[in-house]
Enzyme design. Structure first.
Site, mmCIF file in Angstrom:
data_model
loop_
_atom_site.group_PDB
_atom_site.id
_atom_site.type_symbol
_atom_site.label_atom_id
_atom_site.label_comp_id
_atom_site.label_asym_id
_atom_site.label_seq_id
_atom_site.Cartn_x
_atom_site.Cartn_y
_atom_site.Cartn_z
ATOM 1 N N GLU A 280 0.822 -1.223 0.000
ATOM 2 C CA GLU A 280 0.000 0.000 0.000
ATOM 3 C C GLU A 280 0.846 1.259 0.000
ATOM 4 O OE1 GLU A 280 -4.376 -1.047 1.881
ATOM 5 O OE2 GLU A 280 -3.007 0.219 3.020
ATOM 6 N N HIS A 301 9.050 -26.779 -0.885
ATOM 7 C CA HIS A 301 8.475 -27.935 -1.576
ATOM 8 C C HIS A 301 7.253 -27.537 -2.401
ATOM 9 C CE1 HIS A 301 10.974 -30.800 0.739
ATOM 10 N NE2 HIS A 301 10.925 -29.838 1.642
ATOM 11 N N LYS A 415 -13.270 0.546 -3.218
ATOM 12 C CA LYS A 415 -14.402 0.780 -2.318
ATOM 13 C C LYS A 415 -15.533 1.508 -3.038
ATOM 14 C CE LYS A 415 -11.799 1.040 2.050
ATOM 15 N NZ LYS A 415 -11.418 1.923 3.174
#
Length: 424
Positions: A280, A301, A415
């Site tokens: 951010e 792995h 938003k």
């Protein structure tokens, strides 16, 4: 203290970083940070300010919650959730209860109906406190969760619910502030000049961490030491700034992804906090490194093959604590049918440390630039130091990219779009 070691850099020109080219710009950014009154830089000096009254209040409330409840439900998202969860997971037992704390669970960091339903079911036979954390109270995920938990608490506890809900919010304004005032909820205040992803060392993180059983005084002492040590504009003496410069140099060389790796599973949520902090803060104006994380040896792995031999777009930051307070030795077996007796002189943590060393060597040999961050031990003091180290390095990194470390316009964009769709 943090030791920052530079190993496995891809070519000689990068090994020989021209530190002098950064001396003036780093010093200028440092002075801007230290002297800025308009930006969200309250976190810079807050560990040094020794707010004894606030810490005492948090500890007293944490003690009360632990005496009266079996579980604290923390409602928050992003910086209102990740920092506290990171420190809790790093410093409390993997299994069973912490002797100094109670269960702390989180909600409001997603919008899963199954998660909400199962959380409520899990509270059925437990005494509950709720801590809602939000500066505004309007962020969708925690606001919805608070509506549910508020109704749950009022239905279950009646008038007593007022005493079991704690609000951490803005000092002066916001929807949540108004709700807290109207309902008479106890409040902790989020400093106006500290943004969410830089707020873990404020009441945002400190109350849940204290309830979980972590020593917040030691946590803050580590952060204070970092704030003192890193209050130095000299690039030769400031490890946070050196980390920022190495990242900038690698970015200029075309590396696109920084991979934060550690060797203790309890640090997984610290990775997530780090990812938000740098993502951010830096990811703006079509700039910035992509912050990614792995937990070793598990991910050796899974994604280890790509790191070793895949596209050369990754550099790796290895985070290692030399001493883990809890350990277990490999037992000797007289049968030795698994042929592992050669490890019987080692503890698991010693093997893990050798795994770190081998991983760094292999990845460096494969052409992956490696940065190593090493701390003495995994405890509250050193974790407080590391949290502050990363925040200071992040602010410097963003300014070296010439972006604002303290806003998040892309988050606001999502938003707005989501709200438009919901209202339609």
């Amino acid at each position: 203290m943090i030791q920052l070691l530079q190993t496995g850099i891809l070519n000689e020109s990068l090994i020989q970083i021209e530190w002098g080219n950064y001396t003036q710009s780093v010093a200028a950014i440092h002075r801007h940070l230290e002297n800025s009154n308009s930006e969200m830089t309250g976190w810079l000096n807050s560990p040094i300010e020794n707010n004894v009254e606030l810490v005492n209040s948090i500890q007293q409330n944490a003690y009360k919650i632990k005496m009266l409840a079996d579980v604290l439900v923390v409602i928050g998202i992003g910086g209102s959730f990740l920092g506290a969860k990171a420190i809790q997971d790093a410093l409390t037992p993997y299994f069973g209860d912490c002797a100094n704390g109670i269960e702390v669970v989180y909600v409001g960091q997603n919008m899963s109906g199954a998660y909400i339903r199962q959380l409520l079911n899990s509270l059925e036979h437990k005494e509950v406190y709720v801590n809602i954390i939000s500066k505004s109270g309007t962020t969708m995920e925690p606001a919805l969760a608070f509506r549910v938990l508020r109704q749950y608490m009022e239905k279950r506890y009646g008038e007593e619910a007022q005493n079991r809900i704690i609000v951490t919010t803005d000092a002066e304004k916001g929807l949540l502030k108004a709700i807290a005032e109207k309902s008479g909820y106890q409040q902790f205040l989020i400093p106006a000049n500290i943004g969410g992803r830089y707020s873990v060392l404020t009441p945002v993180g400190l109350l849940p961490i204290a309830v979980a059983g972590v020593d917040i005084e030691k946590l803050l002492a580590g952060a204070k030491q970092a704030a003192i040590v890193l209050k130095n504009e000299n690039l030769d003496q400031n490890e946070a700034y050196r980390y920022a410069v190495i990242r900038q140099e690698l970015y200029k060389k075309g590396y696109q992804i920084e991979l934060l790796a550690s060797f203790e599973p309890g640090l997984t949520k610290l990775h997530e906090w780090w990812k938000q902090l740098f993502g951010e803060s830096e990811g703006k104006e079509k700039k910035g490194l992509f912050p990614a994380t792995v937990s070793y040896s598990t991910d050796l792995h899974a994604i280890g093959q790509f790191i070793q031999d895949g596209s050369p777009i990754i550099f790796e930051t290895l985070l290692h604590f030399k001493e883990i307070l809890c350990d277990y030795h490999v037992p000797f077996d007289s049968e030795n049918d698994d042929q592992l007796n050669y490890l019987a002189n080692y503890s698991f943590n010693e093997i893990n440390a050798i795994s770190k060393q081998g991983t760094a060597m292999a990845h460096a040999d494969g052409g992956v630039p490696i940065i190593q961050l090493e701390l003495e031990r995994l405890d509250a003091y050193h974790l407080g130091y590391l949290i502050y180290f990363f925040m200071k390095a992040c602010a410097m990194s963003a300014y070296l990219l010439q972006v604002n470390p303290f806003d998040q316009p892309g988050v606001e964009a999502y938003k707005k779009k989501m709200l438009q769709l919901l209202q339609e």
